[in-house]
Motif scaffolding. Structure first.
Motif, PDB file in Angstrom:
ATOM      1  N   ILE A  97       0.823  -1.208   0.000  1.00 40.26           N
ATOM      2  CA  ILE A  97       0.000   0.000   0.000  1.00 40.26           C
ATOM      3  C   ILE A  97       0.857   1.257   0.000  1.00 40.26           C
ATOM      4  O   ILE A  97       0.532   2.243  -0.673  1.00 40.26           O
ATOM      5  CB  ILE A  97      -1.047   0.012   1.142  1.00 40.26           C
ATOM      6  N   MET A  98       1.965   1.236   0.712  1.00 38.21           N
ATOM      7  CA  MET A  98       2.841   2.415   0.705  1.00 38.21           C
ATOM      8  C   MET A  98       3.473   2.617  -0.662  1.00 38.21           C
ATOM      9  O   MET A  98       3.666   3.757  -1.102  1.00 38.21           O
ATOM     10  CB  MET A  98       3.914   2.299   1.798  1.00 38.21           C
ATOM     11  N   SER A  99       3.780   1.524  -1.372  1.00 41.05           N
ATOM     12  CA  SER A  99       4.323   1.658  -2.731  1.00 41.05           C
ATOM     13  C   SER A  99       3.296   2.303  -3.658  1.00 41.05           C
ATOM     14  O   SER A  99       3.654   2.983  -4.619  1.00 41.05           O
ATOM     15  CB  SER A  99       4.765   0.296  -3.284  1.00 41.05           C
ATOM     16  N   ALA A 100       2.021   2.104  -3.363  1.00 39.94           N
ATOM     17  CA  ALA A 100       0.951   2.727  -4.151  1.00 39.94           C
ATOM     18  C   ALA A 100       0.765   4.184  -3.758  1.00 39.94           C
ATOM     19  O   ALA A 100       0.683   5.075  -4.617  1.00 39.94           O
ATOM     20  CB  ALA A 100      -0.352   1.959  -3.957  1.00 39.94           C
ATOM     21  N   LEU A 101       0.711   4.448  -2.473  1.00 38.34           N
ATOM     22  CA  LEU A 101       0.419   5.803  -2.002  1.00 38.34           C
ATOM     23  C   LEU A 101       1.481   6.816  -2.416  1.00 38.34           C
ATOM     24  O   LEU A 101       1.147   7.960  -2.737  1.00 38.34           O
ATOM     25  CB  LEU A 101       0.240   5.811  -0.481  1.00 38.34           C
ATOM     26  N   VAL A 102       2.739   6.399  -2.447  1.00 38.76           N
ATOM     27  CA  VAL A 102       3.788   7.351  -2.833  1.00 38.76           C
ATOM     28  C   VAL A 102       3.713   7.724  -4.311  1.00 38.76           C
ATOM     29  O   VAL A 102       4.286   8.732  -4.714  1.00 38.76           O
ATOM     30  CB  VAL A 102       5.213   6.850  -2.490  1.00 38.76           C
ATOM     31  N   GLN A 103       2.992   6.940  -5.099  1.00 37.23           N
ATOM     32  CA  GLN A 103       2.851   7.240  -6.523  1.00 37.23           C
ATOM     33  C   GLN A 103       1.667   8.158  -6.825  1.00 37.23           C
ATOM     34  O   GLN A 103       1.556   8.666  -7.935  1.00 37.23           O
ATOM     35  CB  GLN A 103       2.691   5.945  -7.326  1.00 37.23           C
ATOM     36  N   LEU A 104       0.787   8.346  -5.845  1.00 31.37           N
ATOM     37  CA  LEU A 104      -0.359   9.215  -6.067  1.00 31.37           C
ATOM     38  C   LEU A 104       0.095  10.669  -6.150  1.00 31.37           C
ATOM     39  O   LEU A 104       1.059  11.051  -5.491  1.00 31.37           O
ATOM     40  CB  LEU A 104      -1.371   9.066  -4.933  1.00 31.37           C
ATOM     41  N   PRO A 105      -0.598  11.479  -6.928  1.00 33.57           N
ATOM     42  CA  PRO A 105      -0.262  12.904  -6.966  1.00 33.57           C
ATOM     43  C   PRO A 105      -0.384  13.498  -5.568  1.00 33.57           C
ATOM     44  O   PRO A 105      -1.272  13.118  -4.794  1.00 33.57           O
ATOM     45  CB  PRO A 105      -1.323  13.506  -7.895  1.00 33.57           C
TER      46      PRO A 105
END
Length: 117
Positions: A97-105
């Protein structure tokens, strides 16, 4: 003050099904919810996030049926707890989930912090 969480990114980045395996004793119906999260993620527009990354965010925000507490409630309680060993089963999911969240604008991210001085 809580000890920082360390080591959750040390292992490989797993798909969502694999990342939740250590959580089955904590959340017996999690595999069913992962199935629904993955199905929902597949309907989302293409993005830089993988289906598993999208589904990890969806899973975090999903409501749960019956008397089961939602994932976000259990995870947040565990994150606030003093016993950091209880976080170990969450590491693969946190990594995903952190790998996803850091990619969000940045405009879509919300971070809550509390300063106690």
């Amino acid at each position: 003050m809580l000890v920082p969480i360390r080591g959750y990114c040390d292992g490989p980045l797993l798909d969502l099904n694999a990342a939740v395996q250590p959580l089955i004793p904590i959340m017996p119906h999690i595999e069913e919810m992962v199935y629904f999260a993955l199905e929902i993620a597949k309907t989302k527009p293409p993005s830089a996030l993988s289906i598993d990354q999208k589904a990890s965010i969806i899973l975090y925000t999903m409501g749960w049926q019956g008397n089961s507490s939602p994932l976000y409630s259990i995870l947040n309680t565990t994150l606030r707890g003093a016993d950091r060993k209880k976080l170990k089963p969450w590491f693969p999911y946190l990594h995903l989930i952190m790998s996803a969240l850091v990619q969000l604008p940045q405009s879509t991210r919300t971070i809550f912090s509390r300063y106690q001085g």
